[in-house]
Write a protein that holds these residues in place. Sequence first.
Motif, short mmCIF file in Angstrom:
data_model
loop_
_atom_site.label_atom_id
_atom_site.label_comp_id
_atom_site.label_asym_id
_atom_site.label_seq_id
_atom_site.Cartn_x
_atom_site.Cartn_y
_atom_site.Cartn_z
N LEU A 2 31.66 42.75 28.07
CA LEU A 2 32.01 42.42 29.45
C LEU A 2 31.55 41.01 29.77
N GLU A 3 32.20 40.45 30.78
CA GLU A 3 31.81 39.13 31.23
C GLU A 3 31.47 39.22 32.72
N ILE A 4 30.38 38.60 33.10
CA ILE A 4 30.08 38.48 34.53
C ILE A 4 30.39 37.05 34.91
N TYR A 5 31.37 36.88 35.76
CA TYR A 5 31.84 35.54 36.12
C TYR A 5 32.00 35.50 37.63
N ASN A 6 31.39 34.54 38.28
CA ASN A 6 31.38 34.50 39.74
C ASN A 6 30.93 35.84 40.33
N GLU A 7 29.94 36.41 39.72
CA GLU A 7 29.34 37.67 40.17
C GLU A 7 30.31 38.86 40.12
N GLN A 8 31.41 38.72 39.35
CA GLN A 8 32.34 39.84 39.18
C GLN A 8 32.27 40.30 37.72
N VAL A 9 32.34 41.61 37.52
CA VAL A 9 32.27 42.15 36.16
C VAL A 9 33.68 42.37 35.62
#
Length: 235
Positions: free
Chosen positions: A175-182
């Motif tokens: 998973l990637e957490i990007y701009n506080e979105q999973v």
Amino acid sequence: MRLYTHMSSTTLSSSAADTALDETNDDQFNVVLRIRPLNGLELNRKDTFTVDLPGEGHVAIETNGSSRNFTFNAVFEPDASQEELFDNCGITRLVDMALSGYACTALAFGQTGSGKTHTMTGPPSQPSTPVFNGEFQEGKSPDLDMIGLIQRSFKYLFQQMKDVGESKVVRASYLEIYNEQVIDLLNPAHKRYLSVRWSKNKGFYVENLFTIECNSMDDLSAVLEEGELKCCIFK
Ligand SMILES: Nc1ncnc2c1ncn2[C@@H]1O[C@H](COP(=O)(O)OP(=O)(O)OP(=O)(O)O)[C@@H](O)[C@H]1O
């Protein structure tokens, strides 16, 4: 390469250091510093190192005429190889602990361009899935020496399971957490951002995260490759 560790009062050579973190250290956290070489831009600018390495895990950084000191479990100099890092940073102990049932995390932290990707997976040109047949196949890739901690840990994990002869189930997710979105990188059809939940039994977990059972090093490497591909697309 020299490894400085505060676990031992001696300055250890890379060949002697591989068990230093593993056997004498029962800390729950190990913080390891890797100093990357100056890059082309920095060399052109005639930048110089302002880091002094007095040994025993200590680092002194010169700023505006004053020196600030920091201490780590181990410090790797700019000429440390990927193999030396893997052998000496303590990550094999994490894999061993995971096999014993502990939840373990390896986290790379640093400003942009500091070498997180280089350390974890190798430089971008590096295939994330080296051909594996019990051993990485030397000669199939010119950059095999450059593979990072993740691929080396995969190999170590399957080797350990084979040596111990215990059957374990390996499952992988990415998973990637990007701009506080999973974002689930293995299931991009799942467009929605995933939610982080907590339950009494599981603790914190990501709801509906796609998980793949991996029976071999190749399966696990394929997960890494797939995730890396999607990671770039999302960006
Ligand atoms: N130990 C090292 N030896 C040689 N080159 C390195 C080392 N660490 C990093 N580099 C090089 O420095 C550059 C930046 O490294 P990298 O992409 O790993 O940084 P990063 O921390 O992942 O950056 P970002 O957060 O922006 O993704 C790359 O060209 C990489 O190959």
